[in-house]
Motif scaffolding. Structure first.
Motif, PDB file in Angstrom:
ATOM      1  N   ARG A   7       0.828  -1.217   0.000  1.00  0.00           N
ATOM      2  CA  ARG A   7       0.000   0.000   0.000  1.00  0.00           C
ATOM      3  C   ARG A   7       0.858   1.261   0.000  1.00  0.00           C
ATOM      4  NH1 ARG A   7      -4.442  -1.789   4.442  1.00  0.00           N
ATOM      5  NH2 ARG A   7      -5.666  -3.138   3.092  1.00  0.00           N
ATOM      6  N   ARG A   8       1.923   1.249   0.783  1.00  0.00           N
ATOM      7  CA  ARG A   8       2.813   2.411   0.838  1.00  0.00           C
ATOM      8  C   ARG A   8       3.469   2.646  -0.519  1.00  0.00           C
ATOM      9  NH1 ARG A   8       8.030   2.932   1.136  1.00  0.00           N
ATOM     10  NH2 ARG A   8       8.393   0.764   1.676  1.00  0.00           N
ATOM     11  N   ILE A   9       3.929   1.572  -1.137  1.00  0.00           N
ATOM     12  CA  ILE A   9       4.566   1.693  -2.449  1.00  0.00           C
ATOM     13  C   ILE A   9       3.551   2.175  -3.485  1.00  0.00           C
ATOM     14  CG2 ILE A   9       5.595   0.350  -4.331  1.00  0.00           C
ATOM     15  CD1 ILE A   9       7.029  -1.280  -2.086  1.00  0.00           C
ATOM     16  N   SER A  10       2.327   1.659  -3.427  1.00  0.00           N
ATOM     17  CA  SER A  10       1.274   2.120  -4.340  1.00  0.00           C
ATOM     18  C   SER A  10       1.052   3.617  -4.184  1.00  0.00           C
ATOM     19  CB  SER A  10      -0.040   1.380  -4.068  1.00  0.00           C
ATOM     20  OG  SER A  10       0.067   0.021  -4.367  1.00  0.00           O
ATOM     21  N   SER A  11       0.999   4.068  -2.944  1.00  0.00           N
ATOM     22  CA  SER A  11       0.795   5.485  -2.667  1.00  0.00           C
ATOM     23  C   SER A  11       1.959   6.331  -3.186  1.00  0.00           C
ATOM     24  CB  SER A  11       0.618   5.685  -1.163  1.00  0.00           C
ATOM     25  OG  SER A  11       0.522   7.042  -0.849  1.00  0.00           O
ATOM     26  N   GLU A  12       3.166   5.860  -2.981  1.00  0.00           N
ATOM     27  CA  GLU A  12       4.337   6.608  -3.446  1.00  0.00           C
ATOM     28  C   GLU A  12       4.386   6.669  -4.968  1.00  0.00           C
ATOM     29  OE1 GLU A  12       8.075   5.562  -1.617  1.00  0.00           O
ATOM     30  OE2 GLU A  12       7.088   5.215   0.310  1.00  0.00           O
ATOM     31  N   ILE A  13       4.065   5.561  -5.614  1.00  0.00           N
ATOM     32  CA  ILE A  13       4.042   5.546  -7.082  1.00  0.00           C
ATOM     33  C   ILE A  13       2.975   6.511  -7.598  1.00  0.00           C
ATOM     34  CG2 ILE A  13       3.469   4.120  -9.097  1.00  0.00           C
ATOM     35  CD1 ILE A  13       4.937   1.805  -7.683  1.00  0.00           C
ATOM     36  N   LYS A  14       1.825   6.532  -6.938  1.00  0.00           N
ATOM     37  CA  LYS A  14       0.756   7.458  -7.331  1.00  0.00           C
ATOM     38  C   LYS A  14       1.242   8.901  -7.253  1.00  0.00           C
ATOM     39  CE  LYS A  14      -3.873   8.968  -6.061  1.00  0.00           C
ATOM     40  NZ  LYS A  14      -4.979   8.845  -5.121  1.00  0.00           N
ATOM     41  N   LYS A  15       1.934   9.245  -6.174  1.00  0.00           N
ATOM     42  CA  LYS A  15       2.447  10.610  -6.011  1.00  0.00           C
ATOM     43  C   LYS A  15       3.451  10.961  -7.105  1.00  0.00           C
ATOM     44  CE  LYS A  15       1.949  10.609  -1.003  1.00  0.00           C
ATOM     45  NZ  LYS A  15       2.670  10.530   0.270  1.00  0.00           N
ATOM     46  N   VAL A  16       4.354  10.034  -7.396  1.00  0.00           N
ATOM     47  CA  VAL A  16       5.389  10.296  -8.403  1.00  0.00           C
ATOM     48  C   VAL A  16       4.762  10.470  -9.785  1.00  0.00           C
ATOM     49  CG1 VAL A  16       7.373   9.295  -9.609  1.00  0.00           C
ATOM     50  CG2 VAL A  16       7.239   9.159  -7.121  1.00  0.00           C
ATOM     51  N   ILE A  17       3.833   9.592 -10.141  1.00  0.00           N
ATOM     52  CA  ILE A  17       3.206   9.691 -11.467  1.00  0.00           C
ATOM     53  C   ILE A  17       2.376  10.968 -11.563  1.00  0.00           C
ATOM     54  CG2 ILE A  17       1.525   8.646 -13.035  1.00  0.00           C
ATOM     55  CD1 ILE A  17       2.580   5.910 -12.132  1.00  0.00           C
ATOM     56  N   SER A  18       1.617  11.283 -10.521  1.00  0.00           N
ATOM     57  CA  SER A  18       0.810  12.513 -10.531  1.00  0.00           C
ATOM     58  C   SER A  18       1.695  13.738 -10.705  1.00  0.00           C
ATOM     59  CB  SER A  18       0.013  12.640  -9.234  1.00  0.00           C
ATOM     60  OG  SER A  18      -0.924  11.616  -9.118  1.00  0.00           O
ATOM     61  N   SER A  19       2.758  13.786  -9.941  1.00  0.00           N
ATOM     62  CA  SER A  19       3.683  14.912 -10.025  1.00  0.00           C
ATOM     63  C   SER A  19       4.334  14.991 -11.405  1.00  0.00           C
ATOM     64  CB  SER A  19       4.751  14.775  -8.941  1.00  0.00           C
ATOM     65  OG  SER A  19       5.717  15.774  -9.077  1.00  0.00           O
ATOM     66  N   SER A  20       4.701  13.853 -11.950  1.00  0.00           N
ATOM     67  CA  SER A  20       5.342  13.830 -13.268  1.00  0.00           C
ATOM     68  C   SER A  20       4.388  14.297 -14.360  1.00  0.00           C
ATOM     69  CB  SER A  20       5.847  12.420 -13.593  1.00  0.00           C
ATOM     70  OG  SER A  20       6.865  12.047 -12.692  1.00  0.00           O
ATOM     71  N   ILE A  21       3.124  13.901 -14.262  1.00  0.00           N
ATOM     72  CA  ILE A  21       2.140  14.343 -15.259  1.00  0.00           C
ATOM     73  C   ILE A  21       2.016  15.861 -15.223  1.00  0.00           C
ATOM     74  CG2 ILE A  21      -0.329  14.368 -15.823  1.00  0.00           C
ATOM     75  CD1 ILE A  21      -0.393  11.384 -15.031  1.00  0.00           C
ATOM     76  N   ILE A  22       1.947  16.412 -14.030  1.00  0.00           N
ATOM     77  CA  ILE A  22       1.756  17.857 -13.888  1.00  0.00           C
ATOM     78  C   ILE A  22       3.012  18.641 -14.258  1.00  0.00           C
ATOM     79  CG2 ILE A  22       1.346  19.704 -12.207  1.00  0.00           C
ATOM     80  CD1 ILE A  22      -0.487  17.681 -10.731  1.00  0.00           C
ATOM     81  N   ASN A  23       4.169  18.174 -13.803  1.00  0.00           N
ATOM     82  CA  ASN A  23       5.383  18.979 -13.910  1.00  0.00           C
ATOM     83  C   ASN A  23       6.339  18.612 -15.035  1.00  0.00           C
ATOM     84  OD1 ASN A  23       4.671  20.454 -11.546  1.00  0.00           O
ATOM     85  ND2 ASN A  23       5.385  18.744 -10.313  1.00  0.00           N
ATOM     86  N   SER A  24       6.313  17.372 -15.505  1.00  0.00           N
ATOM     87  CA  SER A  24       7.383  16.937 -16.399  1.00  0.00           C
ATOM     88  C   SER A  24       6.947  16.513 -17.794  1.00  0.00           C
ATOM     89  CB  SER A  24       8.144  15.772 -15.754  1.00  0.00           C
ATOM     90  OG  SER A  24       8.635  16.147 -14.489  1.00  0.00           O
ATOM     91  N   LEU A  25       5.785  15.899 -17.912  1.00  0.00           N
ATOM     92  CA  LEU A  25       5.377  15.401 -19.227  1.00  0.00           C
ATOM     93  C   LEU A  25       5.003  16.551 -20.146  1.00  0.00           C
ATOM     94  CD1 LEU A  25       3.244  12.223 -18.443  1.00  0.00           C
ATOM     95  CD2 LEU A  25       5.636  12.371 -19.098  1.00  0.00           C
ATOM     96  N   LYS A  26       5.470  16.458 -21.373  1.00  0.00           N
ATOM     97  CA  LYS A  26       5.210  17.519 -22.337  1.00  0.00           C
ATOM     98  C   LYS A  26       4.435  17.013 -23.553  1.00  0.00           C
ATOM     99  CE  LYS A  26       9.356  20.102 -21.009  1.00  0.00           C
ATOM    100  NZ  LYS A  26       8.925  20.135 -19.679  1.00  0.00           N
ATOM    101  N   ASP A  27       3.883  15.825 -23.454  1.00  0.00           N
ATOM    102  CA  ASP A  27       3.131  15.240 -24.563  1.00  0.00           C
ATOM    103  C   ASP A  27       1.827  16.016 -24.755  1.00  0.00           C
ATOM    104  OD1 ASP A  27       1.460  13.547 -26.187  1.00  0.00           O
ATOM    105  OD2 ASP A  27       2.797  11.882 -25.689  1.00  0.00           O
ATOM    106  N   PRO A  28       1.576  16.531 -25.955  1.00  0.00           N
ATOM    107  CA  PRO A  28       0.353  17.318 -26.181  1.00  0.00           C
ATOM    108  C   PRO A  28      -0.931  16.500 -26.066  1.00  0.00           C
ATOM    109  CG  PRO A  28       1.509  16.939 -28.245  1.00  0.00           C
ATOM    110  CD  PRO A  28       2.402  16.434 -27.156  1.00  0.00           C
ATOM    111  N   ARG A  29      -0.817  15.178 -26.106  1.00  0.00           N
ATOM    112  CA  ARG A  29      -2.012  14.334 -25.970  1.00  0.00           C
ATOM    113  C   ARG A  29      -2.522  14.295 -24.534  1.00  0.00           C
ATOM    114  NH1 ARG A  29       0.739   9.310 -28.979  1.00  0.00           N
ATOM    115  NH2 ARG A  29       2.400  10.095 -27.657  1.00  0.00           N
ATOM    116  N   ILE A  30      -1.662  14.691 -23.593  1.00  0.00           N
ATOM    117  CA  ILE A  30      -2.031  14.642 -22.178  1.00  0.00           C
ATOM    118  C   ILE A  30      -2.366  16.053 -21.707  1.00  0.00           C
ATOM    119  CG2 ILE A  30      -1.261  14.026 -19.860  1.00  0.00           C
ATOM    120  CD1 ILE A  30       0.727  12.077 -21.237  1.00  0.00           C
TER     121      ILE A  30
END
Length: 121
Positions: A7-30
């Motif tokens: 559960r902790r790892i799931s939560s940490e992965i969720k945080k990392v992916i959420s943050s990456s979508i907002i701050n790092s991904l530059k794909d125009p499809r997203i």
């Protein structure tokens, strides 16, 4: 595997992916403003992580978002590897989370039944 650790790892992965979508991904499809990670389920052996995504928009928008996220899997796995203490980063599986749409549909059905009953009286 310890369920608390999973559960902790799931939560940490969720945080990392959420943050990456907002701050790092530059794909125009997203569209960063209309995408959110609702849940991450990691298997007990930590080999797979199913990432549930809520997308505001039509089916085409959802399809494009999934394509963009699947294209960014390597980058996202790298981000997880750098930010979550794991020996092996799980394979990412992206799925559209339909629960909010289903709950809205059920709510509308209940409202229509309530209105029908109210109109009969």
């Amino acid at each position: 595997m310890n369920i608390k650790r999973v559960r902790r790892i799931s939560s940490e992965i969720k945080k990392v992916i959420s943050s990456s979508i907002i701050n790092s991904l530059k794909d125009p499809r997203i569209d960063k403003l209309n995408v959110s990670v609702t849940e991450v389920k990691v298997t007990n052996d930590l080999s797979f992580a199913t990432v549930y995504i809520a997308v505001i928009g039509d089916d085409e928008k959802k399809k494009q978002t999934l394509e963009g996220l699947n294209k960014a899997k390597g980058f996202l796995k790298k981000q997880i590897g750098e930010n979550v203490d794991l020996r092996h980063v799980p394979q990412l599986i992206f799925k559209i989370d339909e629960t909010s749409e289903q709950s809205m549909h059920i709510e509308n059905l209940i409202k229509s039944i309530h209105e029908e009953n109210h109109n009969e009286n």
